[in-house]
Design an enzyme around this catalytic site. Structure first.
Site, mmCIF file in Angstrom:
data_model
loop_
_atom_site.group_PDB
_atom_site.id
_atom_site.type_symbol
_atom_site.label_atom_id
_atom_site.label_comp_id
_atom_site.label_asym_id
_atom_site.label_seq_id
_atom_site.Cartn_x
_atom_site.Cartn_y
_atom_site.Cartn_z
ATOM 1 N N GLU A 1 4.471 8.672 -3.596
ATOM 2 C CA GLU A 1 5.015 8.018 -2.524
ATOM 3 C C GLU A 1 6.280 7.232 -2.859
ATOM 4 O O GLU A 1 6.715 6.572 -2.107
ATOM 5 C CB GLU A 1 4.191 7.480 -1.368
ATOM 6 C CG GLU A 1 3.113 8.359 -1.095
ATOM 7 C CD GLU A 1 2.296 7.517 0.075
ATOM 8 O OE1 GLU A 1 2.365 6.511 0.278
ATOM 9 O OE2 GLU A 1 1.203 8.430 0.588
ATOM 10 N N GLU B 1 1.014 -1.112 0.130
ATOM 11 C CA GLU B 1 -0.138 -0.015 0.107
ATOM 12 C C GLU B 1 0.980 1.373 0.048
ATOM 13 O O GLU B 1 1.253 1.892 0.982
ATOM 14 C CB GLU B 1 -0.892 -0.047 1.487
ATOM 15 C CG GLU B 1 -2.191 0.915 0.846
ATOM 16 C CD GLU B 1 -1.850 2.381 0.922
ATOM 17 O OE1 GLU B 1 -1.381 2.590 -0.301
ATOM 18 O OE2 GLU B 1 -2.311 3.079 1.818
#
Length: 684
Positions: free
Chosen positions: A153, A144
């Site tokens: 990210e 995730e």
């Protein structure tokens, strides 16, 4: 040990470096991380669980021992799901130490400590081998690692490293695949966040500098709750395009890539904006899909799952271009290892530039570095401009000497256009001053407004050419302001300038009021609500960790949120709870206000919304919060230009709406700090 943290100073208008204990930064990061938001995302959790069960079953069907690598484990939820689904062992990687410690407690509390190893490292630092962090490579990869832009990210470098060093060839990945979608649209509302539009002032037109109009703008993504942007606010010029997909079960490259989608324009219009989102397939067949699509794409008004950790993206084209219905165009997306950007080309352009990769947007005009996207929207708001122009017209005379105090404001230019004798403007930022200079030059007004790179307390009569100020004006807007009342810096400027003001000087705005209303949030409450049990697993240690950090300071403070993105219902009337008189200097004594606001509607009260309203003159007020009356059922319409303050209650309160209970409030403005301390309790 002490650390220094940036903090808005309403007295100086600057971002000060304040000495704090070493625990401050630690607790701030935890308190504001909103970990619980993801755990409250039931749709996400269920889809992950389904995908994990299917992946474990596929490995077991091959007769293999199931070894799982969970990158970015957070609470350890996905690892516990994998063990419950039949996995033999899990390596759970979490780089954030407090979260890794919480995950260890959660894993132990749920009885999985013998089969889940928490590794407090970045995944690229994890080693494999007899003496390594992992004994063997994994054959199931759980991740995730996504943000609103999918790759922001560092998902691609993490996957690239994992496939090279941490997982077996042909591993099962959950999610299995991600797909990015985009749609080309025309939208006056959204485009107003990217470019300065011509502004009408008393039948004269203020035009943007050509350097601004031709600038590609800021490269960072604009991530918003696109569900709160009405489809009436934009016109699709093409179909929803599948731009590219990434298969996470195979080696992934973080090298820059370019993809294009060709289509005939559906209608004629101005190509300005690209709306984008993504979905993830949890299994190879694509039967378990978690979509980030906005609610208006769902059929039959079916509600979309709410999430704040994954929203939707708005990208602004480097320059708007007119397209005609039926014209063949190509929408191109490029990405590096952390971000995406879009461009639009016609067939003729593609033929002549077939090998050229569109450059990443970069601001060359400085305006996109000075003005945020909401600030662009504020400057382009015709109704707001009309209010300020009307107020200025009511106070300006042919002999008026004006001084503007705001960051990157056009009000001093308006004052000149309305016939003021002399206009000065304080611009403490050199970059901001240069942007305003561009606007003046583009409109043949060079020198019409004298831009002073000074602070209010340093300004002298000689800076004003021996003049005294007859009109002090401000929006007020300051780039360092985070919470609504930080703009009270204008009051401190007025006080510092008292010796330069004429005795009968006009102050515009003449006053400000702090307003509050108790609200029930439709979804925003999830970022603060404890989770307790998530999909059958006890995640209480994470709740305890977050609450401890909130109690360090955050739970007694307000935080800024753009409430137009987060629907709420008013359970009380709105009320002006504190007034600041700008016609007078900042007082030396504290200003206090107490009272009780009864609940007039039933619902679950999650907290209080706070905002400022500015009284420009006797007749005109501009609100930075509610911009219309509260609806009969409590519906609220909020300004898109400023963030409002939100004070969350530790526990929600069920209101009967019969006036038997209410929110008791207490506000204290401390002039020596420029801050407002507040306290709320529910009384019945």
């Amino acid at each position: 040990m002490k650390i220094f943290c940036g903090q808005a100073n309403p007295i100086s208008g600057a971002l000060d470096w304040v000495e704090e204990s070493e625990e401050y930064d630690y607790h701030q990061e935890i308190a504001r991380s909103c970990f619980a938001d993801m755990l409250h995302d039931h749709d996400r959790n269920v889809k992950y669980y389904q995908g994990i069960r299917a992946a474990v079953s596929r490995v077991q069907a091959r007769g293999e021992r199931v070894v799982v690598l969970d990158i970015g484990t957070g609470t350890g939820l996905l690892s516990m799901m994998a063990l419950t689904a039949g996995a033999d062992f899990c390596y759970a990687v979490e780089v954030f130490k407090p979260m890794a410690e919480a995950a260890q407690c959660i894993v132990e509390k749920n009885g999985f400590s013998d089969k889940i190893k928490i590794i407090n490292k970045h995944s690229t630092e994890v080693t494999v081998g007899p003496d390594g962090d992992m004994e063997t490579r994994a054959n199931v990869l759980l991740t995730e690692l996504f943000d609103t832009e999918l790759i922001g990210e560092g998902a691609l470098p993490s996957y690239e490293h994992a496939h090279k060093h941490l997982v077996q060839e042909g591993c099962e990945a959950v999610p299995h695949r991600a797909t990015v979608y985009a749609q080309l649209v025309e939208s006056e509302l959204l485009w107003s966040w990217a470019q300065l539009q011509p502004i009408e002032v008393d039948n004269r037109r203020l035009v943007p500098p050509s350097a601004v109009a031709c600038c590609a703008g800021a490269h960072s993504v604009c991530d918003i709750q696109l569900s709160q942007v009405s489809p009436d606010s934009f016109t699709p010029l093409g179909p929803l395009c599948t731009m590219f997909s990434v298969d996470f079960s195979k080696p992934v490259s973080s090298a820059p890539q370019t993809y294009s989608s060709r289509f005939p324009a559906q209608t004629s219009g101005r190509a300005q904006v690209v709306l984008s989102w993504w979905d993830i397939d949890m299994d190879p067949s694509g039967t378990i899909v978690c979509s980030m699509a906005p609610s208006w794409t769902y059929p039959n008004a079916q509600p979309a799952p709410w999430r704040d950790h994954w929203m939707q993206s708005v990208y602004f084209l480097p320059i708007e271009r007119r397209v005609t219905e039926g014209e063949e165009v190509a929408l191109t997306v490029c990405h590096d290892d952390y971000s995406l950007w879009y461009s639009l080309q016609s067939n003729s352009q593609r033929d002549t530039n077939s090998e050229a990769t569109p450059c990443r947007p970069c601001c060359t005009c400085q305006a996109h570095l000075v003005w945020t996207r909401p600030r662009f929207g504020e400057l382009n708001d015709r109704q707001r401009t009309g209010s300020y122009v009307s107020a200025l017209r009511s106070v300006l005379k042919t002999d008026s000497v004006c001084l503007g105090v705001s960051d990157g404001s056009l009000l001093p230019i308006f004052a000149h256009m309305l016939g003021a004798k002399k206009v000065f403007s304080l611009e403490h930022s050199r970059m901001s001053r240069q942007v305003i200079e561009q606007v003046l030059e583009a409109n043949s007004m060079k020198g019409a407004v004298q831009l002073l790179e000074s602070t209010p307390d340093q300004l002298t009569t000689s800076d004003l050419g021996g003049e005294q100020i007859s009109v002090l004006l401000g929006e007020p807007y300051f780039s360092t302001s985070l919470l609504p009342w930080h703009s009270l810096f204008f009051w401190y400027c007025r006080t510092a300038l008292v010796g330069l003001l004429q005795p009968t000087a006009t102050i515009l705005p003449c006053a400000a009021t702090l307003h509050m209303v108790a609200v029930e949030f439709q979804d925003l409450w999830r970022i603060r609500a404890p989770c307790g049990t998530c999909e059958g697993f006890d995640v209480g240690p994470m709740d305890d960790m977050v609450q401890k950090s909130l109690d360090f300071r955050e739970s007694s403070e307000s935080e800024p949120h753009p409430l137009w993105e987060y629907p709420c219902r008013a359970l009380t009337q709105s009320k002006a709870v504190m007034t600041f008189d700008f016609t007078q200097c900042v007082p030396q004594q504290q200003i206090s206000s107490q009272g009780l606001l009864p609940f007039i509607r039933s619902g679950c009260c999650h907290g209080v919304a706070l905002w400022m309203e500015y009284q420009l003159n006797d007749d005109i007020t501009v609100s930075m919060g509610l911009i219309g009356p509260i609806g009969e059922q409590g519906a609220c319409e909020w300004s898109r230009h400023r963030r409002q303050g939100v004070f969350f209650f530790r526990s929600p309160w069920e209101s009967l709406g019969d006036g038997s209970a209410g929110v008791s409030y207490s506000f204290t403005f401390n002039p020596s700090l420029g801050d407002i301390k507040m306290d709320f309790t529910v009384e019945s």
